[in-house]
Motif scaffolding. Sequence first.
Motif, PDB file in Angstrom:
ATOM      1  N   TRP A 104       3.750  11.292   3.085  1.00 49.13           N
ATOM      2  CA  TRP A 104       2.500  10.524   3.066  1.00 49.13           C
ATOM      3  C   TRP A 104       2.649   9.198   3.804  1.00 49.13           C
ATOM      4  O   TRP A 104       1.702   8.743   4.462  1.00 49.13           O
ATOM      5  CB  TRP A 104       2.030  10.312   1.628  1.00 49.13           C
ATOM      6  CG  TRP A 104       1.309  11.513   1.092  1.00 49.13           C
ATOM      7  CD1 TRP A 104       1.731  12.378   0.128  1.00 49.13           C
ATOM      8  CD2 TRP A 104       0.037  12.006   1.535  1.00 49.13           C
ATOM      9  NE1 TRP A 104       0.811  13.379  -0.048  1.00 49.13           N
ATOM     10  CE2 TRP A 104      -0.245  13.183   0.795  1.00 49.13           C
ATOM     11  CE3 TRP A 104      -0.890  11.578   2.483  1.00 49.13           C
ATOM     12  CZ2 TRP A 104      -1.409  13.922   0.971  1.00 49.13           C
ATOM     13  CZ3 TRP A 104      -2.055  12.317   2.669  1.00 49.13           C
ATOM     14  CH2 TRP A 104      -2.319  13.466   1.918  1.00 49.13           C
ATOM     15  N   GLY A 121       6.633  11.687  -0.917  1.00 47.87           N
ATOM     16  CA  GLY A 121       6.289  10.297  -0.665  1.00 47.87           C
ATOM     17  C   GLY A 121       6.529   9.909   0.784  1.00 47.87           C
ATOM     18  O   GLY A 121       5.706   9.237   1.417  1.00 47.87           O
ATOM     19  N   ARG A 134       2.604   6.940  -6.548  1.00 50.06           N
ATOM     20  CA  ARG A 134       1.591   7.849  -7.108  1.00 50.06           C
ATOM     21  C   ARG A 134       1.923   9.316  -6.858  1.00 50.06           C
ATOM     22  O   ARG A 134       1.626  10.176  -7.695  1.00 50.06           O
ATOM     23  CB  ARG A 134       0.209   7.529  -6.515  1.00 50.06           C
ATOM     24  CG  ARG A 134      -0.445   6.283  -7.058  1.00 50.06           C
ATOM     25  CD  ARG A 134      -0.698   6.376  -8.555  1.00 50.06           C
ATOM     26  NE  ARG A 134      -1.553   7.504  -8.905  1.00 50.06           N
ATOM     27  CZ  ARG A 134      -2.886   7.440  -8.965  1.00 50.06           C
ATOM     28  NH1 ARG A 134      -3.497   6.281  -8.742  1.00 50.06           N
ATOM     29  NH2 ARG A 134      -3.595   8.510  -9.282  1.00 50.06           N
ATOM     30  N   VAL A 135       2.504   9.631  -5.697  1.00 48.56           N
ATOM     31  CA  VAL A 135       2.750  11.050  -5.372  1.00 48.56           C
ATOM     32  C   VAL A 135       4.130  11.525  -5.828  1.00 48.56           C
ATOM     33  O   VAL A 135       4.479  12.688  -5.639  1.00 48.56           O
ATOM     34  CB  VAL A 135       2.604  11.312  -3.849  1.00 48.56           C
ATOM     35  CG1 VAL A 135       1.228  10.930  -3.370  1.00 48.56           C
ATOM     36  CG2 VAL A 135       3.687  10.600  -3.044  1.00 48.56           C
ATOM     37  N   ILE A 161       0.213   8.181   7.010  1.00 49.88           N
ATOM     38  CA  ILE A 161      -0.463   6.878   7.120  1.00 49.88           C
ATOM     39  C   ILE A 161      -0.027   6.168   8.393  1.00 49.88           C
ATOM     40  O   ILE A 161      -0.844   5.660   9.168  1.00 49.88           O
ATOM     41  CB  ILE A 161      -0.155   6.004   5.884  1.00 49.88           C
ATOM     42  CG1 ILE A 161      -0.763   6.616   4.628  1.00 49.88           C
ATOM     43  CG2 ILE A 161      -0.660   4.573   6.080  1.00 49.88           C
ATOM     44  CD1 ILE A 161      -0.260   5.991   3.330  1.00 49.88           C
ATOM     45  N   VAL A 197       1.357   4.290  -2.765  1.00 49.06           N
ATOM     46  CA  VAL A 197       1.157   5.717  -2.447  1.00 49.06           C
ATOM     47  C   VAL A 197       2.401   6.521  -2.828  1.00 49.06           C
ATOM     48  O   VAL A 197       2.313   7.582  -3.450  1.00 49.06           O
ATOM     49  CB  VAL A 197       0.833   5.899  -0.948  1.00 49.06           C
ATOM     50  CG1 VAL A 197       0.860   7.378  -0.556  1.00 49.06           C
ATOM     51  CG2 VAL A 197      -0.530   5.301  -0.621  1.00 49.06           C
ATOM     52  N   ILE A 208       0.835  -1.212   0.000  1.00 48.71           N
ATOM     53  CA  ILE A 208       0.000   0.000   0.000  1.00 48.71           C
ATOM     54  C   ILE A 208       0.866   1.256   0.000  1.00 48.71           C
ATOM     55  O   ILE A 208       0.649   2.183  -0.780  1.00 48.71           O
ATOM     56  CB  ILE A 208      -0.953  -0.014   1.215  1.00 48.71           C
ATOM     57  CG1 ILE A 208      -2.002  -1.113   1.055  1.00 48.71           C
ATOM     58  CG2 ILE A 208      -1.643   1.347   1.381  1.00 48.71           C
ATOM     59  CD1 ILE A 208      -2.793  -1.404   2.312  1.00 48.71           C
ATOM     60  N   THR A 209       1.857   1.281   0.900  1.00 47.60           N
ATOM     61  CA  THR A 209       2.686   2.492   1.008  1.00 47.60           C
ATOM     62  C   THR A 209       3.560   2.696  -0.225  1.00 47.60           C
ATOM     63  O   THR A 209       3.771   3.824  -0.659  1.00 47.60           O
ATOM     64  CB  THR A 209       3.564   2.452   2.275  1.00 47.60           C
ATOM     65  OG1 THR A 209       4.269   1.196   2.333  1.00 47.60           O
ATOM     66  CG2 THR A 209       2.726   2.617   3.527  1.00 47.60           C
TER      67      THR A 209
END
Length: 523
Positions: A186, A183, A28-29, A190, A25, A21-22
């Motif tokens: 984020w 990154g 994506r960023v 989380i 993320v 998941i991380t």
Amino acid sequence: MSEGLGSPVLNITVFAGFIAITLFVVYRVSHRNTTTSDYYAAGSAFTGSQNGVAITGDYLSAASFLGIAGAIAVHGYDGFLYSIGFLVAWLVALLLVAELVRNTGRFTMGDVLAYRMRQRPVRAAAATSTLVISFFYMLAQMAGAGGLIALLLNVHDKAGQAVVICVVGLIMIFYVLVGGMKGTTWVQIIKATMLVLCVVLMTVFLLGKFGFSITALLDDAAANNANGRQILEPGAQYSTAISKLDFISLSLALILGAAGLPHVLMRFYTVPNANQARRSVVWAVGMMAVFYLATLVIGYGASALVGSDKILASTGKENSAAPLLAFEIGGTFLLGIVSAVAFATILAVVAGLTITASASFAHDVYANIFRRGRADPASEVRVARLTAVVVGILAIVGGILANGQNVAFLVSLAFAFAASANLSTLLYSLFWRRFNTRGTLWGMYGGLGSCLLLVMVSPVVSGAPTSIFPGADFQLFPLSNPGLVSIPISFLAGFLGTVLSRERTDRVKQAEMEVRSLTGLGA
């Protein structure tokens, strides 16, 4: 304890899920990481509340979750003193540092210290300090990773734990290389959200087992602890004259260290202005207060339900208290969740430290010393990424050596380094008009050098069963934490370096810095 806890397959699945998941993320960023502002400060695009949660994620390390819970479970009240020091430290950051640092600097602590000084020597000192502090902080996280995964995956030999530490280091390097500060931030957000929710739910569940009676919880904790009712009052760990002096030294390092931690200071550059920097700290303090109160219940709960003897006999020793408690109250499933959160904590904090160390080297040393401010952004970011790989490898090696130490204690050493090397020079730079380059260099190198020397000849390294090298004995300094001596040395060295120097202060630069730090004009 000779076997692992719960289901290694489930634990690996939960770990892999979090990492997947991380990593998604982060990917994506990370599409805009071409400029130095994007890579180092995420384009200063985060709000105060977002950055406050990220600061919480950066600050609440393996020391907070694993080390403090373990220290309270084994030593009781004396272990909770870590929590008090870590939390109170933010008052120094809020009242003296946050707003002024955001207004004055751009990417690193070196920007603030070199603003009105000679650039090259001061930036070199700032980079040296940042790299040393980041390395000691990373030791704690990597040591925590080794002990935690050993417990959960039933890996008890040193070679197996070394492999685990290598895997953690490689994942962390990937976060930094791909995601940069955006990154990494984020991942921190989380992780902080998961961590605070996890400890709050554990606390509520734990109190429910004792009928929401704190008295019943404390009575059972004392009954199941080798120190008995002594864990409910001061003295279980700090009882002798030397240990009490050590406690004073520890407290001084914890309270003064946070405001000098490079990876915390760098967080203030990810927000657009000083108002948001202040707001970040307020959010961070609120979340941390909830967290540290929860660790008090979790620590005593571990003593009550698991017992100090069982904790100390486990693979990770004190660092295993929270996972052992999770298994006791929620079985394999809760253990998997808590372990994933602890693992996330380690990964996120090490990623934050790595990007700070790499940014300091690339921005302060490469761009401003070697290239004299004429480096192009692409080459500077490339050097930062290369430095991240080197720092990551050093952290892996250091973590293997430090495996088994209490992680809260190891982090307290990083705080001592931060308070000794950075706090005096930051405060002098921001508030003392006469302060000059020689004072900066004497203060930083004097504090850093004295702290490093005292640690090398202290019980941390040799001369005690818990030392990094227990078989050797070259101990000369009796205190485990050097802050009581090294912090005053740094303030004194900075003062003497300034008053004994004939160097004239640049009045124009000094006035410019004062106006900028207080108003934000030109920031």
